[in-house]
Motif scaffolding. Sequence first.
Motif, mmCIF file in Angstrom:
data_model
loop_
_atom_site.group_PDB
_atom_site.id
_atom_site.type_symbol
_atom_site.label_atom_id
_atom_site.label_comp_id
_atom_site.label_asym_id
_atom_site.label_seq_id
_atom_site.Cartn_x
_atom_site.Cartn_y
_atom_site.Cartn_z
ATOM 1 N N SER A 1 10.260 43.679 47.864
ATOM 2 C CA SER A 1 10.365 43.364 46.723
ATOM 3 C C SER A 1 9.856 41.770 46.372
ATOM 4 O O SER A 1 9.253 41.063 47.641
ATOM 5 C CB SER A 1 12.217 42.592 46.059
ATOM 6 N N HIS A 2 9.686 41.736 45.551
ATOM 7 C CA HIS A 2 8.471 40.430 45.033
ATOM 8 C C HIS A 2 9.292 39.425 44.910
ATOM 9 O O HIS A 2 10.597 39.135 44.014
ATOM 10 C CB HIS A 2 8.123 40.788 43.836
ATOM 11 N N ALA A 3 9.109 37.987 46.292
ATOM 12 C CA ALA A 3 10.130 37.219 45.975
ATOM 13 C C ALA A 3 10.132 36.198 44.698
ATOM 14 O O ALA A 3 11.795 35.884 44.758
ATOM 15 C CB ALA A 3 9.208 35.884 47.265
ATOM 16 N N PRO A 4 9.730 36.388 44.120
ATOM 17 C CA PRO A 4 9.702 35.271 42.951
ATOM 18 C C PRO A 4 10.777 35.396 41.887
ATOM 19 O O PRO A 4 11.555 34.615 41.189
ATOM 20 C CB PRO A 4 8.777 34.636 42.808
ATOM 21 N N CYS A 5 10.612 36.760 41.841
ATOM 22 C CA CYS A 5 11.923 37.141 41.177
ATOM 23 C C CYS A 5 12.286 38.684 41.093
ATOM 24 O O CYS A 5 13.538 38.317 40.741
ATOM 25 C CB CYS A 5 10.805 37.823 39.210
ATOM 26 N N GLY A 6 12.429 38.942 42.537
ATOM 27 C CA GLY A 6 13.682 39.534 43.536
ATOM 28 C C GLY A 6 13.584 41.078 43.141
ATOM 29 O O GLY A 6 14.429 41.090 43.236
ATOM 30 N N HIS A 7 13.038 41.455 41.971
ATOM 31 C CA HIS A 7 12.473 43.378 41.417
ATOM 32 C C HIS A 7 11.502 43.711 42.745
ATOM 33 O O HIS A 7 10.854 42.592 43.331
ATOM 34 C CB HIS A 7 12.744 42.934 40.156
ATOM 35 N N PHE A 8 11.917 44.625 42.877
ATOM 36 C CA PHE A 8 11.136 45.377 44.168
ATOM 37 C C PHE A 8 9.844 45.517 43.361
ATOM 38 O O PHE A 8 9.413 45.892 42.500
ATOM 39 C CB PHE A 8 12.015 47.134 43.678
#
Length: 563
Positions: A439-446
């Motif tokens: 996942s993309h750490a800044p937004c929490g989406h995969f």
Amino acid sequence: MKRKHRRAKLPNTVTIDSIYEKNFLSLSSVLEAVVVDAHVLPGTNIYMLTLGDYWSSNTIDLYLHRRYYDLVDPPNGILKKAREIFLTGCYLRTAKEGCGSPRLLPTEYLVILLDEDLDDDAILIGAQFCSDSFSSISHAGVKNGVSYSLYARIESITSLEILEQCGGLQRKQITLVDNDGVKLRFLLWNEQVILANLFSVGSMLALDRPYIAIAAESALETSDEFCLEYGTATQLYLVPFVQHEEQVCLSSTQNRTQGSKLHAAADPTQGPKVSQVSLPCDSQGSIDFSNYPFQLFVADLHGKMTGISLYGVVRDVFRERETAGVIFLLKLEDSTGSIWAKLHFSQSWSLGRVSVGHTAYISGLTCSKTKQDRFELSWCETDDGASFINLSCLPALVNSSCLHKLSRLSDLSSRRNSMHICRVWIDQVDHCHVTTRFSHAPCGHFVKEMPSGAVECSFCHCDCDSEVVMRAFYLKLTLADKNTKIFAWCTGQTAMELLQISPDEFYELSEDEQVMYPSSLENERFIVALVNCKRQAVHGSRDSQTPEADAVSWEITRALKCE
């Protein structure tokens, strides 16, 4: 002396009385003064101004800088008795250093105040400053030494910049907008930056003979063709921004939801009464609701509103792809309606995981009307008063019993638009689905791998390097209480709380251990926060579909194990 208009005091303003008391004046201090007298020192050609202010009983003399001598010549000089001025960058000559009273030494940083309601000032503005505009500035005119007199509104004042590539040069930028809507930057360099202490956003600035720099012929890094600077012959006039107030009626929403019982208790024979509050307006006539005493709803919104705060449920959120800058569109819904908001970010999304069904509190919003005659909100993360709080993901939701009322899982079908706090256990572990993804750490989406081999965030649509990608759970499981069972999903910290293991530790387990791991959780009891994550079919949502947006209708946003 009586002040004709109410205006805000400038941040660095000092009084004349305080100068006498402290026998000190810093260079960055501002004097908001009134000319009490203008005269020539006997036997010299040196002009002296005697200054007073609205807060002091004392006056003080100022040696006038020679660049302003042509403005004080009687009988028609503008620097005459009762004229208001702002000045900064003054050195104080104390009584010990000379004879008599303290005096102010000459300063180049003086601004003359004008009042558009006075005939003489209105004539001066019209005759001297309204014939030129930013669009009338030309290369030929600049090279031929044409003098321009310009009149514009101060839109913004940047903070102090230190240009290391230019030997530590200091710079401040003032963005000006003329009556045609054309913008131009007014640059202050090094010791000139204190001049910005005399300006305020919304004020009208008149510049007589500014130095005009051609960007292509200078070291300025700008897309503008020209920039204005404070030259040796430049003189400045200011019409200060006066903050007006507007009477705003408490809306029908407030009267209905918050005031009706009070009205009925006061006089049951009378209908609801309309109350009013006074709210400030900015320089463009927008009303500032940052101190509005009641909660606003979507139905209360109209054009020219700033400082708005709203609670609502996120119905859709996705990135606007074909625009300059980083802009996300978010649809917010409350009990009175829904509205789209444009969220502006300086570099990238910075609000953590936000998804459909989450409840958010947003402050610092501005409401305006679009070309399609619809209301739309805008929000910028760098604006004063701007905040975004995802209430659905707050740990206190499940940690503090005083903040929630427990729901039963059977309540979810009848109240699908609400966030629910439920006491549940994990059931049917055979149907539990656990995987790890990146996942993309800044937004929490995969993230997803593109055909080119690059890794892209499914939400931000930006390329992701190894520094901003982390392993995360994608967990689907059955929750149960005494009456009902539901199928739900989660990721991030919530999944870690339910599984009681980190994604990296789980990934290191053997395949058999991963398959067997959920069986250890059967009948474990938790307090969970549940939201309906089913996306509405609206324009733009197709672009925002993420791997987790499948047939599962409920997302677990927080979880706490019951001891």
